[in-house]
Design a protein around this motif. Structure first.
Motif, PDB file in Angstrom:
ATOM      1  N   LYS A 199     -25.756   9.083  10.041  1.00 36.17           N
ATOM      2  CA  LYS A 199     -25.496  10.235  10.907  1.00 36.17           C
ATOM      3  C   LYS A 199     -24.213  10.026  11.716  1.00 36.17           C
ATOM      4  CE  LYS A 199     -27.662  13.459  11.370  1.00 36.17           C
ATOM      5  NZ  LYS A 199     -27.552  14.762  10.659  1.00 36.17           N
ATOM      6  N   TRP A 200     -23.960   8.806  12.151  1.00 38.84           N
ATOM      7  CA  TRP A 200     -22.733   8.501  12.876  1.00 38.84           C
ATOM      8  C   TRP A 200     -21.523   8.660  11.963  1.00 38.84           C
ATOM      9  CZ3 TRP A 200     -19.963   8.475  16.920  1.00 38.84           C
ATOM     10  CH2 TRP A 200     -18.817   7.679  17.029  1.00 38.84           C
ATOM     11  N   GLU A 201     -21.621   8.157  10.746  1.00 41.97           N
ATOM     12  CA  GLU A 201     -20.512   8.287   9.809  1.00 41.97           C
ATOM     13  C   GLU A 201     -20.254   9.752   9.456  1.00 41.97           C
ATOM     14  OE1 GLU A 201     -21.291   5.793   6.457  1.00 41.97           O
ATOM     15  OE2 GLU A 201     -20.999   3.928   7.587  1.00 41.97           O
ATOM     16  N   GLY A 202     -21.326  10.548   9.402  1.00 40.27           N
ATOM     17  CA  GLY A 202     -21.158  11.981   9.162  1.00 40.27           C
ATOM     18  C   GLY A 202     -20.407  12.653  10.299  1.00 40.27           C
ATOM     19  N   GLU A 203     -20.762  12.279  11.517  1.00 38.88           N
ATOM     20  CA  GLU A 203     -20.040  12.800  12.690  1.00 38.88           C
ATOM     21  C   GLU A 203     -18.553  12.472  12.601  1.00 38.88           C
ATOM     22  OE1 GLU A 203     -21.282  11.660  16.532  1.00 38.88           O
ATOM     23  OE2 GLU A 203     -23.413  11.994  16.186  1.00 38.88           O
ATOM     24  N   GLN A 204     -18.262  11.225  12.304  1.00 42.02           N
ATOM     25  CA  GLN A 204     -16.874  10.772  12.245  1.00 42.02           C
ATOM     26  C   GLN A 204     -16.103  11.466  11.127  1.00 42.02           C
ATOM     27  OE1 GLN A 204     -16.387   9.649  15.161  1.00 42.02           O
ATOM     28  NE2 GLN A 204     -15.482   7.665  14.684  1.00 42.02           N
ATOM     29  N   ALA A 205     -16.785  11.731  10.030  1.00 41.75           N
ATOM     30  CA  ALA A 205     -16.146  12.451   8.924  1.00 41.75           C
ATOM     31  C   ALA A 205     -15.696  13.834   9.378  1.00 41.75           C
ATOM     32  CB  ALA A 205     -17.114  12.558   7.739  1.00 41.75           C
ATOM     33  N   ILE A 206     -16.529  14.484  10.183  1.00 40.13           N
ATOM     34  CA  ILE A 206     -16.183  15.813  10.703  1.00 40.13           C
ATOM     35  C   ILE A 206     -15.007  15.717  11.660  1.00 40.13           C
ATOM     36  CG2 ILE A 206     -16.976  17.740  12.127  1.00 40.13           C
ATOM     37  CD1 ILE A 206     -19.809  17.217  11.024  1.00 40.13           C
ATOM     38  N   ARG A 207     -15.099  14.811  12.632  1.00 40.88           N
ATOM     39  CA  ARG A 207     -14.034  14.682  13.645  1.00 40.88           C
ATOM     40  C   ARG A 207     -12.681  14.354  13.025  1.00 40.88           C
ATOM     41  NH1 ARG A 207     -18.114  11.507  16.191  1.00 40.88           N
ATOM     42  NH2 ARG A 207     -19.267  12.788  17.683  1.00 40.88           N
ATOM     43  N   ASN A 208     -12.713  13.548  11.988  1.00 36.34           N
ATOM     44  CA  ASN A 208     -11.466  13.121  11.361  1.00 36.34           C
ATOM     45  C   ASN A 208     -10.889  14.155  10.394  1.00 36.34           C
ATOM     46  OD1 ASN A 208     -11.619  10.657  12.714  1.00 36.34           O
ATOM     47  ND2 ASN A 208     -12.697   9.647  11.035  1.00 36.34           N
ATOM     48  N   THR A 209     -11.642  15.236  10.149  1.00 38.03           N
ATOM     49  CA  THR A 209     -11.234  16.193   9.124  1.00 38.03           C
ATOM     50  C   THR A 209     -10.899  17.572   9.681  1.00 38.03           C
ATOM     51  OG1 THR A 209     -12.672  15.026   7.557  1.00 38.03           O
ATOM     52  CG2 THR A 209     -11.888  17.205   6.902  1.00 38.03           C
ATOM     53  N   THR A 210     -11.707  18.049  10.621  1.00 36.13           N
ATOM     54  CA  THR A 210     -11.475  19.394  11.156  1.00 36.13           C
ATOM     55  C   THR A 210     -11.703  19.435  12.665  1.00 36.13           C
ATOM     56  OG1 THR A 210     -12.194  21.716  11.102  1.00 36.13           O
ATOM     57  CG2 THR A 210     -13.867  20.060  10.593  1.00 36.13           C
ATOM     58  N   ALA A 211     -10.813  20.111  13.370  1.00 35.34           N
ATOM     59  CA  ALA A 211     -10.970  20.266  14.818  1.00 35.34           C
ATOM     60  C   ALA A 211     -11.950  21.388  15.143  1.00 35.34           C
ATOM     61  CB  ALA A 211      -9.622  20.555  15.464  1.00 35.34           C
ATOM     62  N   ASN A 212     -12.160  22.276  14.179  1.00 29.03           N
ATOM     63  CA  ASN A 212     -12.996  23.453  14.416  1.00 29.03           C
ATOM     64  C   ASN A 212     -14.463  23.126  14.146  1.00 29.03           C
ATOM     65  OD1 ASN A 212     -13.648  26.057  15.086  1.00 29.03           O
ATOM     66  ND2 ASN A 212     -12.983  26.949  13.133  1.00 29.03           N
ATOM     67  N   HIS A 213     -15.022  22.286  15.009  1.00 27.79           N
ATOM     68  CA  HIS A 213     -16.411  21.862  14.800  1.00 27.79           C
ATOM     69  C   HIS A 213     -17.180  21.821  16.121  1.00 27.79           C
ATOM     70  CE1 HIS A 213     -14.564  17.883  15.866  1.00 27.79           C
ATOM     71  NE2 HIS A 213     -15.693  17.792  16.569  1.00 27.79           N
ATOM     72  N   LEU A 214     -18.489  21.842  15.975  1.00 32.42           N
ATOM     73  CA  LEU A 214     -19.404  21.692  17.096  1.00 32.42           C
ATOM     74  C   LEU A 214     -20.507  20.743  16.640  1.00 32.42           C
ATOM     75  CD1 LEU A 214     -20.182  22.615  19.964  1.00 32.42           C
ATOM     76  CD2 LEU A 214     -21.380  24.547  18.929  1.00 32.42           C
ATOM     77  N   ILE A 215     -20.514  19.541  17.213  1.00 35.03           N
ATOM     78  CA  ILE A 215     -21.532  18.545  16.884  1.00 35.03           C
ATOM     79  C   ILE A 215     -22.512  18.479  18.045  1.00 35.03           C
ATOM     80  CG2 ILE A 215     -21.999  16.106  16.441  1.00 35.03           C
ATOM     81  CD1 ILE A 215     -19.159  15.947  15.228  1.00 35.03           C
TER      82      ILE A 215
END
Length: 291
Positions: free
Chosen positions: A138-154
Motif C-alpha cells: 500500500k505504501w509503494e502504491g501511494e509512492q507510485a501515485i505521488r511520483n507519477t501524477t500531481a492530480n491525486h487524492l490519497i
C-alpha cells in the motif's frame, strides 16, 4: 462531475454507490465497475474504458486487502496494490482525470514508542515503515501515485467498517450469535473509520478540488477489546468478553500495536471535526438494524 468507480463490490465501493443513490447528487454522474467488469490488472481493458468514458474523477476502491493472505500471495498483492495503481496514475497523467485512492494506517510501524510520541496519531508526513507485506504494497502504491501524477487524492483510513462487506463490527455481531464468550485483543490501539464518513469527506474534498494526502478516522483512541465491548453494550447483547494479548492469536502478518491517524489536516481543510467513534458506531448499528 463524471465519476468512475473501480472496485464496486467492496465495502467502500458499495458505500459510494449507496450514498450517491440516497442523496441528492445531481451534479455527479456515477459509473461503477466490479472487478469482474473491469479488473484493474487488465491494463488494456482499463485504458480502453477510461479513454472511452473520459471521467473527471476515478475513485479506486479496488485493492488486495487480505492482510494475512498478502504474506502468502505476495506477487498478487504487489500486482493489485502497486503495479495496477501505477498504471492508473499514468492514465491520470495522460487523460487528465483526478485519481482518488485509499490507503491504510498499516503504512506506519505502529510501535509503542510512536504511541508515546504521537498521542494524537500519526500525521500525514510521518515516515512510513510498514511491518507487513500488505502495508508495504500500500505504501509503494501511494509512492507510485505521488511520483507519477500531481492530480491525486490519497486518503488513508484505519479499522474500516460499514454496512457492507466484511469488517470487525459485523464479525463481532455474527460471532455473538454463535458463541457465549469471546477473546479480543487489548494491545492494539487505533480508531475506526466508518465508510459513510469516508464517502462524505471524499466528496467534500473533491468539491474543493483538493489534492494530496489526508488521514481520516474517528475521534478517540481505543483498543479492539474496548471496541467489541461497546458494540455489544450498544446492541444490548449479553456475552462474556476476555481481553487477551495479540500473542494468543497466531497470524501470518504482524500487526501494529498502534495505528491511530492524526486527522487535523483534514479538519482544517474542511472546517469540521471527525465524528466521534461511539457516534459513528451508533449510526452504523442503526444501519445494520441492531438495537
Amino acid at each position: 462531475m463524471k465519476l468512475l468507480l473501480l472496485g464496486a463490490t467492496g465495502q467502500l465501493g458499495k458505500e459510494w454507490q449507496s450514498f450517491l443513490a440516497q442523496n441528492e447528487t445531481d451534479d455527479i454522474e456515477l459509473l461503477s465497475y466490479t472487478s469482474s467488469q473491469l479488473d484493474i490488472t487488465h491494463y488494456r481493458e482499463v485504458s480502453d474504458e477510461l479513454r472511452k468514458q473520459k471521467p473527471d474523477v476515478v475513485v479506486n476502491c479496488a485493492a488486495y486487502t487480505d492482510v494475512d493472505g498478502a504474506e502468502k500471495h505476495r506477487k498478487q498483492a504487489q500486482k493489485i496494490n502497486v503495479e495496477a495503481v501505477l498504471y492508473l496514475a499514468e492514465l491520470s497523467q495522460q487523460l487528465e482525470f483526478k485519481l482518488v485512492h485509499y490507503s491504510t494506517d498499516y503504512v506506519f510501524p505502529g510501535s509503542q514508542l510512536d504511541k508515546q510520541e504521537c498521542p494524537r496519531g500519526y500525521p500525514e508526513d510521518h515516515p512510513a515503515d510498514p511491518i507487513n507485506w500488505y502495508g508495504k504494497t500500500k505504501w509503494e502504491g501511494e509512492q507510485a501515485i505521488r511520483n507519477t501524477t500531481a492530480n491525486h487524492l490519497i486518503i488513508r483510513v484505519s479499522w474500516l467498517c460499514g454496512q457492507f462487506g466484511s469488517n470487525f463490527v459485523k464479525t463481532m455481531l455474527k460471532l455473538a450469535e454463535e458463541r457465549d464468550s469471546l477473546q479480543v485483543v487489548d494491545d492494539q490501539w487505533g480508531s475506526p473509520t466508518f465508510t459513510e464518513e469516508v464517502v462524505k469527506k471524499s466528496l467534500a474534498l473533491l468539491k474543493k478540488d483538493t489534492k494530496g494526502t489526508y488521514h481520516l478516522c474517528s475521534k478517540g483512541l481505543i483498543n479492539w477489546y474496548e471496541f467489541a465491548q461497546t458494540i455489544f453494550t450498544l446492541s444490548e447483547i449479553d456475552i462474556t468478553l476476555e481481553a487477551v494479548d495479540s500473542s494468543v492469536f497466531a497470524t501470518e502478518a504482524e500487526r501494529p500495536s498502534f495505528s491511530k491517524l492524526n486527522t487535523q489536516k483534514l479538519a482544517d481543510e474542511l472546517g469540521s471535526e471527525p465524528v466521534d467513534w461511539k457516534e459513528g458506531l451508533t449510526s452504523l448499528l442503526k444501519q445494520l438494524d441492531v438495537k
